[in-house]
Design a protein around this motif. Structure first.
Motif, PDB file in Angstrom:
ATOM      1  N   GLU A  64      38.298 -75.506   3.767  1.00  0.00           N
ATOM      2  CA  GLU A  64      37.927 -74.696   2.605  1.00  0.00           C
ATOM      3  C   GLU A  64      38.381 -73.245   2.811  1.00  0.00           C
ATOM      4  N   ASN A  65      38.230 -72.736   4.020  1.00  0.00           N
ATOM      5  CA  ASN A  65      38.713 -71.392   4.323  1.00  0.00           C
ATOM      6  C   ASN A  65      40.219 -71.286   4.076  1.00  0.00           C
ATOM      7  N   ALA A  66      40.949 -72.304   4.523  1.00  0.00           N
ATOM      8  CA  ALA A  66      42.411 -72.301   4.354  1.00  0.00           C
ATOM      9  C   ALA A  66      42.777 -72.282   2.877  1.00  0.00           C
ATOM     10  N   ALA A  67      42.002 -72.996   2.060  1.00  0.00           N
ATOM     11  CA  ALA A  67      42.265 -73.008   0.621  1.00  0.00           C
ATOM     12  C   ALA A  67      42.029 -71.621   0.016  1.00  0.00           C
ATOM     13  N   VAL A  68      40.975 -70.944   0.465  1.00  0.00           N
ATOM     14  CA  VAL A  68      40.696 -69.589  -0.031  1.00  0.00           C
ATOM     15  C   VAL A  68      41.831 -68.644   0.373  1.00  0.00           C
ATOM     16  N   VAL A  69      42.302 -68.777   1.614  1.00  0.00           N
ATOM     17  CA  VAL A  69      43.411 -67.936   2.073  1.00  0.00           C
ATOM     18  C   VAL A  69      44.645 -68.164   1.213  1.00  0.00           C
ATOM     19  N   ARG A  70      44.960 -69.433   0.926  1.00  0.00           N
ATOM     20  CA  ARG A  70      46.137 -69.735   0.081  1.00  0.00           C
ATOM     21  C   ARG A  70      45.985 -69.111  -1.295  1.00  0.00           C
ATOM     22  N   LEU A  71      44.760 -69.168  -1.832  1.00  0.00           N
ATOM     23  CA  LEU A  71      44.535 -68.571  -3.151  1.00  0.00           C
ATOM     24  C   LEU A  71      44.786 -67.067  -3.118  1.00  0.00           C
ATOM     25  N   PHE A  72      44.218 -66.383  -2.125  1.00  0.00           N
ATOM     26  CA  PHE A  72      44.438 -64.938  -2.053  1.00  0.00           C
ATOM     27  C   PHE A  72      45.920 -64.611  -1.849  1.00  0.00           C
ATOM     28  N   GLU A  73      46.630 -65.442  -1.094  1.00  0.00           N
ATOM     29  CA  GLU A  73      48.070 -65.226  -0.915  1.00  0.00           C
ATOM     30  C   GLU A  73      48.803 -65.318  -2.250  1.00  0.00           C
ATOM     31  N   GLU A  74      48.417 -66.291  -3.063  1.00  0.00           N
ATOM     32  CA  GLU A  74      49.056 -66.446  -4.377  1.00  0.00           C
ATOM     33  C   GLU A  74      48.710 -65.271  -5.292  1.00  0.00           C
ATOM     34  N   LEU A  75      47.458 -64.840  -5.270  1.00  0.00           N
ATOM     35  CA  LEU A  75      47.050 -63.729  -6.127  1.00  0.00           C
ATOM     36  C   LEU A  75      47.749 -62.437  -5.732  1.00  0.00           C
ATOM     37  N   ILE A  76      47.900 -62.212  -4.441  1.00  0.00           N
ATOM     38  CA  ILE A  76      48.609 -61.016  -3.976  1.00  0.00           C
ATOM     39  C   ILE A  76      50.081 -61.092  -4.344  1.00  0.00           C
ATOM     40  N   ALA A  77      50.658 -62.306  -4.277  1.00  0.00           N
ATOM     41  CA  ALA A  77      52.056 -62.480  -4.690  1.00  0.00           C
ATOM     42  C   ALA A  77      52.219 -62.207  -6.186  1.00  0.00           C
ATOM     43  N   LEU A  78      51.224 -62.601  -6.975  1.00  0.00           N
ATOM     44  CA  LEU A  78      51.265 -62.298  -8.415  1.00  0.00           C
ATOM     45  C   LEU A  78      51.247 -60.790  -8.637  1.00  0.00           C
ATOM     46  N   LEU A  79      50.389 -60.090  -7.911  1.00  0.00           N
ATOM     47  CA  LEU A  79      50.342 -58.626  -8.028  1.00  0.00           C
ATOM     48  C   LEU A  79      51.676 -58.012  -7.628  1.00  0.00           C
ATOM     49  N   ALA A  80      52.292 -58.539  -6.579  1.00  0.00           N
ATOM     50  CA  ALA A  80      53.578 -58.014  -6.118  1.00  0.00           C
ATOM     51  C   ALA A  80      54.675 -58.215  -7.157  1.00  0.00           C
ATOM     52  N   ASN A  81      54.485 -59.226  -8.043  1.00  0.00           N
ATOM     53  CA  ASN A  81      55.449 -59.480  -9.116  1.00  0.00           C
ATOM     54  C   ASN A  81      55.122 -58.697 -10.383  1.00  0.00           C
ATOM     55  N   GLY A  82      54.168 -57.796 -10.286  1.00  0.00           N
ATOM     56  CA  GLY A  82      53.856 -56.943 -11.420  1.00  0.00           C
ATOM     57  C   GLY A  82      52.797 -57.476 -12.355  1.00  0.00           C
ATOM     58  N   ALA A  83      52.175 -58.585 -11.997  1.00  0.00           N
ATOM     59  CA  ALA A  83      51.155 -59.164 -12.873  1.00  0.00           C
ATOM     60  C   ALA A  83      49.864 -58.352 -12.810  1.00  0.00           C
ATOM     61  N   VAL A  84      49.145 -58.364 -13.908  1.00  0.00           N
ATOM     62  CA  VAL A  84      47.786 -57.829 -13.956  1.00  0.00           C
ATOM     63  C   VAL A  84      46.858 -59.033 -13.998  1.00  0.00           C
ATOM     64  N   LEU A  85      46.131 -59.265 -12.926  1.00  0.00           N
ATOM     65  CA  LEU A  85      45.351 -60.492 -12.803  1.00  0.00           C
ATOM     66  C   LEU A  85      44.246 -60.559 -13.849  1.00  0.00           C
ATOM     67  N   THR A  86      44.093 -61.750 -14.419  1.00  0.00           N
ATOM     68  CA  THR A  86      43.032 -62.021 -15.379  1.00  0.00           C
ATOM     69  C   THR A  86      42.178 -63.171 -14.857  1.00  0.00           C
ATOM     70  N   THR A  87      41.054 -63.389 -15.495  1.00  0.00           N
ATOM     71  CA  THR A  87      40.210 -64.525 -15.118  1.00  0.00           C
ATOM     72  C   THR A  87      40.967 -65.832 -15.296  1.00  0.00           C
ATOM     73  N   ASP A  88      41.781 -65.915 -16.346  1.00  0.00           N
ATOM     74  CA  ASP A  88      42.565 -67.127 -16.591  1.00  0.00           C
ATOM     75  C   ASP A  88      43.557 -67.369 -15.463  1.00  0.00           C
ATOM     76  N   ASP A  89      44.209 -66.310 -14.980  1.00  0.00           N
ATOM     77  CA  ASP A  89      45.154 -66.453 -13.866  1.00  0.00           C
ATOM     78  C   ASP A  89      44.462 -67.032 -12.636  1.00  0.00           C
ATOM     79  N   VAL A  90      43.293 -66.508 -12.336  1.00  0.00           N
ATOM     80  CA  VAL A  90      42.568 -66.960 -11.145  1.00  0.00           C
ATOM     81  C   VAL A  90      42.140 -68.415 -11.307  1.00  0.00           C
ATOM     82  N   GLU A  91      41.559 -68.752 -12.453  1.00  0.00           N
ATOM     83  CA  GLU A  91      41.089 -70.122 -12.670  1.00  0.00           C
ATOM     84  C   GLU A  91      42.235 -71.119 -12.642  1.00  0.00           C
ATOM     85  N   ARG A  92      43.370 -70.747 -13.234  1.00  0.00           N
ATOM     86  CA  ARG A  92      44.518 -71.664 -13.239  1.00  0.00           C
ATOM     87  C   ARG A  92      45.126 -71.772 -11.844  1.00  0.00           C
ATOM     88  N   SER A  93      45.118 -70.701 -11.087  1.00  0.00           N
ATOM     89  CA  SER A  93      45.617 -70.757  -9.713  1.00  0.00           C
ATOM     90  C   SER A  93      44.747 -71.680  -8.865  1.00  0.00           C
TER      91      SER A  93
END
Length: 333
Positions: A64-93
């Motif tokens: 479960e920890n590894a899954a959380v880490v993967r999620l944060f990695e994806e969210l940070i990658a989205l930010l690096a691509n210029g995205a503004v994170l929304t609740t929908d982005d997080v839920e879909r990720s």
């Protein structure tokens, strides 16, 4: 960003993982105002998540920890691509990571199709990305799924993209006028007034992607054509991006007529929802039988969208699932 794991003394099955978030990304961008995005993540996973400065500590089951880490990695990658994170982005990720699809959330949610009128149109799910990718790779694509899954909207976006890139010379949007029985001559008013109610959803999508004041000019010179299916008969459509919407309301004969209009340098996208057929009783839907007829034919692709791909209000996907359970219960012996 890297996660570092260490087993705690309390329980050998519980581990602690630390993530250091790069300073380039403010924590509020990652966690949301008043930790709105963090709360979504906490509800999605059983691990305990604690934030201090730019360090995130995750305590729980190693997987479960590894899954959380993967999620944060994806969210940070989205930010690096210029995205503004929304609740929908997080839920879909979260949903994508849980389903273990080969596509990464950042690949899906940063896949730009079209930038128009101050917004960028992108797929919102893995199935939507596979659908738009299939349009690039195939000549004829069928998109079958419930309302709100972006079938028509994404097809129109791809059509406008193809027109802007000069891959086609015109866009043709059509749908069967079932309520009028295609006998439009019996309705009062001009041709435009007769067909307008049946084609309005296509106009709505166009208005999101093309400057509204340019649409009349593009329609007048034939660059964009919006017409009922009956007006496709007898034509050969070359160098065009052709969309048949609400295809569940075609008969097998109408579907065959439409598909055989395909000309050189053209693409066809056929969209519909086989659970919402408005044809008269005992009339077969052309969309329901076409998959059997065209199965295995090269350059023809069938994309299936489901309730998880709905991009309308969250309640819509719940309603769709409830109806599917109800229908399944009625069909069971």
């Amino acid at each position: 960003m890297r996660g570092e794991s260490s087993a705690t003394a309390r329980n050998s099955d519980v581990q602690q993982t630390r993530i250091v978030v790069p300073g380039a990304h403010p924590m509020v961008s990652l966690l949301g105002a008043r930790d709105e995005l963090l709360h979504i993540i906490e509800r999605a996973f059983s691990s305990d998540i604690h934030v201090r400065g730019n360090e995130i500590t995750i305590t729980g089951d190693p997987e479960e920890n590894a899954a959380v880490v993967r999620l944060f990695e994806e969210l940070i990658a989205l930010l690096a691509n210029g995205a503004v994170l929304t609740t929908d982005d997080v839920e879909r990720s979260v949903a994508m990571l849980r389903s273990a699809t080969p596509e990464r959330p950042v690949e899906v949610l940063t896949h730009d199709i079209l930038s128009a009128r101050g917004r960028t149109i992108r797929p919102k799910s893995v199935n939507q990305k596979r659908y738009v990718d299939a349009i690039d790779r195939h000549t004829v694509v069928f998109a079958i799924g419930p309302a709100g899954t972006g079938k028509t909207y994404l097809a129109v976006a791809k059509a406008v993209q193809a027109l802007q890139a000069k891959k086609v010379n015109r866009i043709i949007l059509t749908r069967p006028a079932v309520e009028a029985g295609e006998r439009l001559g019996f309705l009062p008013g001009t041709l435009f007034e007769k067909i307008d109610p049946y084609l309005r959803p296509l106009y709505d999508a166009l208005h999101d992607m093309v400057e509204p004041e340019s649409i009349p000019r593009l329609m007048q010179n034939g660059t964009i054509e919006v017409a009922p299916l009956a007006y496709m008969r007898g034509r050969t459509l070359n160098d065009a991006f052709i969309i048949l919407d609400e295809a569940q309301n075609t008969t097998p004969e109408q579907m065959k007529m439409f598909l055989t209009r395909l000309g050189f340098g053209s693409k066809m996208v056929v969209t519909g929802d086989i659970t919402q057929v408005d044809l008269p009783p005992n009339t077969r839907s052309g969309l329901r039988v076409v998959r059997e007829i065209l199965a295995g034919i090269p350059d023809v692709y069938f994309a299936t969208l489901a309730s998880g791909d709905v991009v309308r209000h969250k309640l819509v996907s719940t309603i769709i699932d409830a109806y599917e359970r109800y229908d399944a219960g009625r069909e069971s012996p």
